[in-house]
Design a protein around this motif. Structure first.
Motif, PDB file in Angstrom:
ATOM      1  N   ASP A 242      12.571 -18.157  -7.559  1.00  0.00           N
ATOM      2  CA  ASP A 242      12.485 -16.711  -7.294  1.00  0.00           C
ATOM      3  C   ASP A 242      11.253 -16.442  -6.423  1.00  0.00           C
ATOM      4  N   ILE A 243      11.498 -15.960  -5.252  1.00  0.00           N
ATOM      5  CA  ILE A 243      10.371 -15.643  -4.362  1.00  0.00           C
ATOM      6  C   ILE A 243      10.359 -14.156  -4.002  1.00  0.00           C
ATOM      7  N   ALA A 244      11.100 -13.356  -4.768  1.00  0.00           N
ATOM      8  CA  ALA A 244      11.165 -11.915  -4.484  1.00  0.00           C
ATOM      9  C   ALA A 244       9.848 -11.242  -4.855  1.00  0.00           C
ATOM     10  N   ASP A 245       9.555 -10.182  -4.132  1.00  0.00           N
ATOM     11  CA  ASP A 245       8.365  -9.393  -4.457  1.00  0.00           C
ATOM     12  C   ASP A 245       8.512  -8.778  -5.841  1.00  0.00           C
ATOM     13  N   LYS A 246       7.397  -8.629  -6.516  1.00  0.00           N
ATOM     14  CA  LYS A 246       7.370  -7.997  -7.825  1.00  0.00           C
ATOM     15  C   LYS A 246       6.468  -6.759  -7.762  1.00  0.00           C
ATOM     16  N   VAL A 247       6.801  -5.753  -8.554  1.00  0.00           N
ATOM     17  CA  VAL A 247       6.074  -4.492  -8.550  1.00  0.00           C
ATOM     18  C   VAL A 247       5.414  -4.281  -9.907  1.00  0.00           C
ATOM     19  N   ILE A 248       4.148  -3.973  -9.874  1.00  0.00           N
ATOM     20  CA  ILE A 248       3.405  -3.617 -11.090  1.00  0.00           C
ATOM     21  C   ILE A 248       3.347  -2.095 -11.174  1.00  0.00           C
ATOM     22  N   SER A 249       3.840  -1.547 -12.257  1.00  0.00           N
ATOM     23  CA  SER A 249       3.822  -0.086 -12.434  1.00  0.00           C
ATOM     24  C   SER A 249       2.744   0.279 -13.442  1.00  0.00           C
ATOM     25  N   ILE A 250       1.926   1.233 -13.060  1.00  0.00           N
ATOM     26  CA  ILE A 250       0.857   1.713 -13.941  1.00  0.00           C
ATOM     27  C   ILE A 250       1.128   3.186 -14.217  1.00  0.00           C
ATOM     28  N   ALA A 251       1.390   3.487 -15.455  1.00  0.00           N
ATOM     29  CA  ALA A 251       1.729   4.864 -15.825  1.00  0.00           C
ATOM     30  C   ALA A 251       0.481   5.752 -15.749  1.00  0.00           C
ATOM     31  N   THR A 252       0.672   6.938 -15.224  1.00  0.00           N
ATOM     32  CA  THR A 252      -0.412   7.921 -15.186  1.00  0.00           C
ATOM     33  C   THR A 252       0.071   9.203 -15.862  1.00  0.00           C
ATOM     34  N   THR A 253      -0.861   9.993 -16.325  1.00  0.00           N
ATOM     35  CA  THR A 253      -0.533  11.290 -16.902  1.00  0.00           C
ATOM     36  C   THR A 253      -0.908  12.379 -15.906  1.00  0.00           C
ATOM     37  N   ASN A 254      -0.518  13.604 -16.235  1.00  0.00           N
ATOM     38  CA  ASN A 254      -0.889  14.733 -15.369  1.00  0.00           C
ATOM     39  C   ASN A 254      -2.383  14.978 -15.528  1.00  0.00           C
ATOM     40  N   LEU A 255      -3.149  14.421 -14.600  1.00  0.00           N
ATOM     41  CA  LEU A 255      -4.603  14.416 -14.752  1.00  0.00           C
ATOM     42  C   LEU A 255      -5.283  15.697 -14.282  1.00  0.00           C
ATOM     43  N   ASP A 256      -4.610  16.505 -13.448  1.00  0.00           N
ATOM     44  CA  ASP A 256      -5.251  17.676 -12.848  1.00  0.00           C
ATOM     45  C   ASP A 256      -6.595  17.287 -12.237  1.00  0.00           C
ATOM     46  N   LEU A 257      -6.537  16.401 -11.291  1.00  0.00           N
ATOM     47  CA  LEU A 257      -7.769  15.851 -10.717  1.00  0.00           C
ATOM     48  C   LEU A 257      -8.386  16.804  -9.706  1.00  0.00           C
ATOM     49  N   ASP A 258      -9.680  17.006  -9.866  1.00  0.00           N
ATOM     50  CA  ASP A 258     -10.430  17.799  -8.893  1.00  0.00           C
ATOM     51  C   ASP A 258     -11.053  16.922  -7.820  1.00  0.00           C
ATOM     52  N   GLN A 259     -11.067  15.611  -8.043  1.00  0.00           N
ATOM     53  CA  GLN A 259     -11.563  14.678  -7.042  1.00  0.00           C
ATOM     54  C   GLN A 259     -10.795  13.364  -7.163  1.00  0.00           C
ATOM     55  N   ASP A 260     -10.827  12.557  -6.095  1.00  0.00           N
ATOM     56  CA  ASP A 260     -10.085  11.296  -6.099  1.00  0.00           C
ATOM     57  C   ASP A 260     -10.611  10.354  -7.181  1.00  0.00           C
ATOM     58  N   VAL A 261      -9.687   9.542  -7.715  1.00  0.00           N
ATOM     59  CA  VAL A 261     -10.048   8.505  -8.692  1.00  0.00           C
ATOM     60  C   VAL A 261      -9.621   7.155  -8.120  1.00  0.00           C
ATOM     61  N   THR A 262     -10.528   6.197  -8.138  1.00  0.00           N
ATOM     62  CA  THR A 262     -10.248   4.869  -7.583  1.00  0.00           C
ATOM     63  C   THR A 262     -10.457   3.807  -8.660  1.00  0.00           C
ATOM     64  N   PHE A 263      -9.522   2.848  -8.721  1.00  0.00           N
ATOM     65  CA  PHE A 263      -9.675   1.715  -9.640  1.00  0.00           C
ATOM     66  C   PHE A 263      -9.095   0.473  -8.983  1.00  0.00           C
ATOM     67  N   THR A 264      -9.363  -0.682  -9.585  1.00  0.00           N
ATOM     68  CA  THR A 264      -8.930  -1.963  -9.023  1.00  0.00           C
ATOM     69  C   THR A 264      -7.961  -2.656  -9.971  1.00  0.00           C
ATOM     70  N   VAL A 265      -6.869  -3.178  -9.424  1.00  0.00           N
ATOM     71  CA  VAL A 265      -5.922  -4.020 -10.171  1.00  0.00           C
ATOM     72  C   VAL A 265      -6.180  -5.464  -9.744  1.00  0.00           C
ATOM     73  N   ARG A 266      -6.463  -6.316 -10.723  1.00  0.00           N
ATOM     74  CA  ARG A 266      -6.802  -7.717 -10.415  1.00  0.00           C
ATOM     75  C   ARG A 266      -5.796  -8.651 -11.077  1.00  0.00           C
ATOM     76  N   LEU A 267      -5.305  -9.583 -10.300  1.00  0.00           N
ATOM     77  CA  LEU A 267      -4.412 -10.609 -10.834  1.00  0.00           C
ATOM     78  C   LEU A 267      -5.255 -11.757 -11.379  1.00  0.00           C
TER      79      LEU A 267
END
Length: 194
Positions: free
Chosen positions: A1-26
């Protein structure tokens, strides 16, 4: 299997007043080697785009007989979240008897970017008076609501026509001239008859 895989990260309704940045590491790979240069992925969740609320026309003129003045508000640049702005009227040459509905609020639902209209009722009286004016000011109690132009100057044009009464003529110079001519004619007749 060499197909691409997708990682889904659930988010809630954050009502963000500014951008939020995070890192996903394998890590802890099994049966494969991780590329050190691409094992990290930086994800940014952008802040809500609530838009800018503003008075669309900062100068408005209406006739008193129109019965109301319409002031249009716009929401541009985004429509995230429900937002509310308040409005009040400040009298310049009008007074409380001239206007109604001089304070209130306007609300946009989440996703709504349609223009909204504020209607200020004008008392169309029969008084003959000069043109009048007032200003409408918008404000927001929520500091996250961004405002553009906040003031609309409204001129109320008076269209009542003053009643003009005809004055009785006192004769004046023309009347005096007429009497003089008649007197001369009368004298001439008397001389002729004599």
């Amino acid at each position: 299997d060499i197909a691409d895989k997708v990682i889904s990260i659930a988010t809630t309704n954050l009502d963000l007043d500014q951008d939020v940045t995070f890192t996903v590491r394998l890590s802890n790979s099994t049966g494969a080697m991780l590329n050190e240069a691409s094992k990290d992925s930086v994800v940014t969740i952008t802040a809500d785009q609530m838009g800018v609320v503003a008075v669309k026309e900062t100068s408005v003129s209406v006739n008193e007989e129109d019965g109301s003045a319409a002031i249009t508000l716009s929401r541009t640049g985004g429509a995230d979240r429900e937002i509310t702005v308040n409005y009040t009227v400040n009298h310049i040459s009008t007074d409380a008897a001239d206007l109604a509905d001089t304070a209130g609020s306007v609300t946009w639902a989440d996703g709504d970017a349609e223009d909204k209209t504020i209607s200020i009722v004008i008392n169309d009286d029969a008084n003959v008076e000069t043109n009048e004016a007032f200003i409408l000011v918008i404000s927001a109690t929520d500091s996250t609501v961004e405002l553009g132009a906040t003031v609309a100057a409204v001129q109320v044009l008076n269209t009542d026509i003053p009643e003009v009464k005809a004055k009785k003529s006192s004769g004046g110079a023309l009347g005096f001239l007429g009497l003089t001519v008649l007197s001369l004619i009368g004298l001439g007749r008397r001389k002729y008859m004599s």
